[in-house]
Design an enzyme around this catalytic site. Structure first.
Site, PDB file in Angstrom:
ATOM      1  CG  ASP A   4      -2.109  -0.970   0.991  1.00 27.53           C
ATOM      2  OD1 ASP A   4      -2.571  -1.074  -0.157  1.00 27.53           O
ATOM      3  OD2 ASP A   4      -2.539  -1.619   1.960  1.00 27.53           O
ATOM      4  CG  ASP A  52      -7.360  -3.762  -2.686  1.00 23.08           C
ATOM      5  OD1 ASP A  52      -7.743  -4.770  -3.283  1.00 23.08           O
ATOM      6  OD2 ASP A  52      -7.777  -3.451  -1.570  1.00 23.08           O
TER       7      ASP A  52
HETATM    8  N1  GLY Z   1      -7.203  -1.552   0.117  1.00 23.32           N
HETATM    9  C1  GLY Z   1      -7.964  -2.104   1.173  1.00 23.32           C
HETATM   10  C2  GLY Z   1      -9.428  -1.920   1.018  1.00 23.32           C
HETATM   11  O1  GLY Z   1      -9.912  -1.446  -0.006  1.00 23.32           O
HETATM   12  O2  GLY Z   1     -10.129  -2.238   1.960  1.00 23.32           O
END
Ligand code: GLY
Length: 395
Positions: free
Chosen positions: A103, A164
């Site tokens: 992330d 994601d």
């Molecule tokens: N990237 C984590 C979520 O969308 O919950």
């Protein structure tokens, strides 16, 4: 002012009022991922850091909201607060505090890349480059994917990436442009190619996560973490797919990524309830008592605008843009909380993690951020989102 901007002005004002109130409430401390009973709490202590520290995957959205607020108002207060956050992000990457995650794009693009673009902040630039280097360290060979979570030797996480992650790739493209090192762009394109080939199912829905054999690199299987089941379509994941593939097309020029974004968009639009805000998983449809995920709608709206902007004038472009406008209208009219004072969200009725019962029917930082980004994109059609290449001189 263009007519859309006039129509959106009250919603932008409401959002700015809330961002101001939340800055008053938290100062330089970071709020938690999502609200509890409609109020943001202080981010809990962790990784040896006190409560309110820069931890987890969502703090970049609070800083991104401050940069957006500064762009709208020109107020020095927002710029100063965002600048202090950037110092915190620089300390975080230098100390490797809670950085074992894919992330890093969510964290460092709307904070430090934005700082560099808007103010020429060299500390922000250096921190974002360090984050890009750390992200490179998460590539698993021979699969060529960026592992999503955990230590690379952790057998419970080894070889897994998630949809994601598409949104973390802009950090690679930016670092490639900044350094002239082609490895960053190659890494992004390899990763996105693997997701294009394996994370989208034949019916254009998506898996939340996908596993590769860490030794042979062979694609193994899809599974879910936050969705209803391994075979269902987690709504936010589908929205990440629209926006993520569209951005990766913009940044790489690979037309197959554009086609992937179109596939994700087609499935998403075909499975929406009448008010265009999806249930938390797209297996649920009109009439279901399950909660909606407003954050998925906000992300999808940004993605549809991005997708439309990559298409030639014509019916398909109009269709995506039209759905984006209608989605933002629906969010602004039906999903914003009444003015609530300190520590409230901009966008109510999101779902963080239904299987774990976290943040259900609550606001969350990414929902707030993408809602405000979508308002900004519609009100200022020439505005470039932070995920795309900076416009300032990159020397
Ligand atoms: N990237 C984590 C979520 O969308 O919950």
């Amino acid at each position: 002012m263009n007519p859309t901007a006039t129509l959106l002005a009250p919603h932008l004002d409401q959002a700015l009022t809330q961002i101001r109130a939340n800055l008053d409430a938290f100062g330089d401390a970071f709020p938690d991922d999502c609200t509890v009973a409609g109020r943001y709490q202080l981010r809990p202590a962790g990784s040896g850091q006190p409560a309110g520290s820069n931890l987890g995957w969502t703090t970049g959205f609070r800083t991104g909201l401050l940069w957006l607020a500064h762009e709208h108002t020109g107020e020095a207060m927002f710029k100063a607060a965002a600048g202090r956050d950037v110092a915190s992000f620089a300390r975080r990457i230098a100390g490797a505090i809670d950085t074992e995650t894919h992330d890093l794009g969510f964290l460092y693009v709307p904070s430090c890349v934005a700082a560099w673009r808007l103010t020429g902040d060299q500390r922000g630039r250096a921190a974002a480059l360090a984050a890009a280097q750390a992200l490179m360290g998460r590539i698993i060979e021979p699969a060529g994917i960026v592992q999503a979570w955990g230590d690379l030797d952790d057998p419970t996480q080894q070889g897994r990436t998630i949809i994601d992650s598409l949104m973390n790739m802009p950090l690679f493209y930016w670092a490639g442009r900044q350094t002239g090192d082609p490895t960053y762009v190659r890494a992004a394109v390899r990763h996105v190619t693997q997701l294009r080939d394996h994370i989208i199912r034949d019916d254009d829905s998506t898996f939340h996560t996908f596993w590769w054999d860490p030794v042979s690199g062979a694609p193994l299987r899809g599974s879910t973490q936050q969705g209803h089941s391994d075979s269902s379509c987690w709504a936010r994941g589908q929205a990440w797919g629209i926006y993520g593939f569209a951005l990766n097309y913009r940044l790489s020029g690979d037309p197959t990524f554009l086609a992937a974004a179109q596939r994700c968009a087609r499935y998403y639009l075909d499975h929406l309830p009448v008010d265009l805000v999806p249930y938390w998983d797209m297996v649920f449809t009109d009439g279901s008592a399950e909660p909606r995920d407003s954050s998925a709608a906000a992300i999808a709206a940004c993605g549809l605008i991005e997708l439309a902007s990559n298409l030639p004038p014509g019916p398909e472009r109009e269709r995506y843009q039209g759905w984006a406008v209608a989605t933002v209208d629906s969010l602004a009219l039906g999903y914003t909380p009444p003015p609530a004072g300190l520590a409230s969200g901009l966008l109510a009725h999101g779902v963080y993690d239904m299987p774990k019962h976290v943040g259900v029917d609550e606001a969350n930082l990414w929902g707030d951020y993408y809602y405000f980004e979508a308002l900004t994109r519609l009100a200022r059609p020439g505005w470039t989102p932070y995920w795309r290449q900076p416009v300032r001189s990159e020397s």
